[in-house]
Design an enzyme around this catalytic site. Structure first.
Site, PDB file in Angstrom:
ATOM      1  N   ASP A  12      39.297  32.262  49.514  1.00  0.00           N
ATOM      2  CA  ASP A  12      39.585  33.618  49.057  1.00  0.00           C
ATOM      3  C   ASP A  12      40.386  33.635  47.771  1.00  0.00           C
ATOM      4  OD1 ASP A  12      39.782  36.361  48.940  1.00  0.00           O
ATOM      5  OD2 ASP A  12      40.971  36.581  50.754  1.00  0.00           O
ATOM      6  N   GLU A  67      38.389  45.296  53.300  1.00  0.00           N
ATOM      7  CA  GLU A  67      39.851  45.384  53.319  1.00  0.00           C
ATOM      8  C   GLU A  67      40.345  46.624  52.597  1.00  0.00           C
ATOM      9  OE1 GLU A  67      38.949  42.521  49.898  1.00  0.00           O
ATOM     10  OE2 GLU A  67      38.258  42.760  51.941  1.00  0.00           O
TER      11      GLU A  67
END
Length: 184
Positions: A12, A67
């Site tokens: 990530d 998210e």
């Protein structure tokens, strides 16, 4: 990682598209491939033909994904609208690691704050089909496993990530999308 049974990694956040960052992607894909590890990149740039260059490349986020639904009510409010745009834009260039399917009313683990979901359970389940990625990371929390009917959990366990055929039935970005997918 390979020796303890790990099959893949999700890396990530990559800072931009500079040459050194693109080289970092390529180094990760190459090194992971040498050890038989699949790679999903999140917080990433759009895929650049990596599925042809690296047999272990799985998917990349490269979109304001799930998210943001947790962090910003405005993103949640636009979630249904965006789902009519992403299949024509982001998914048109490759697999998208959106991390679909939120089943909480409030997008927090303990339901005491956070954004308020503005979509239905059926809509959320459909995102696991509409958004194409060869692996899906569902946005579930532990309480979802106790709160949902058995048929919802069965669907989540059985929904394919890879389909043999995908057809656009009807669609217009920012209006609607109807996609049919089938196995063998």
């Amino acid at each position: 990682m390979e020796s303890i049974g790990i099959k893949g990694i999700k890396v990530d956040f990559f800072g931009g598209d500079k040459q050194q960052t693109i080289k970092l992607y390529e180094d990760i894909f190459t090194d992971a491939n040498d050890f038989g590890l699949l790679v999903t990149v999140h917080g990433s740039t759009i895929p650049r033909g990596w599925e042809r260059m690296y047999p272990n490349f799985v998917s990349s986020e490269a979109v304001m994904a799930s998210e943001n639904l947790i962090f910003f009510q405005d993103s949640m409010n636009k979630h249904a609208l965006n789902s009519t745009i992403l299949p024509f834009t982001r998914n048109a260039i490759g697999a998208m690691d959106f991390a679909p399917v939120f089943l909480n009313t409030r997008l927090t683990k303990n339901q005491d704050g956070g954004t308020i979901r503005t979509t239905t359970d059926a809509f959320e389940l459909a995102t696991s089909i509409v958004y194409q990625s060869p692996i899906q990371h569902f946005g579930l929390t532990p309480n979802n496993l106790n709160e949902q009917p058995k048929y919802v959990l069965r669907f989540l366990k059985q929904v394919p990530a890879n389909w043999d055929e995908t057809k656009l039935i009807s669609g217009k970005p920012a209006d609607h999308v109807a996609i049919a997918k089938a196995l063998g």
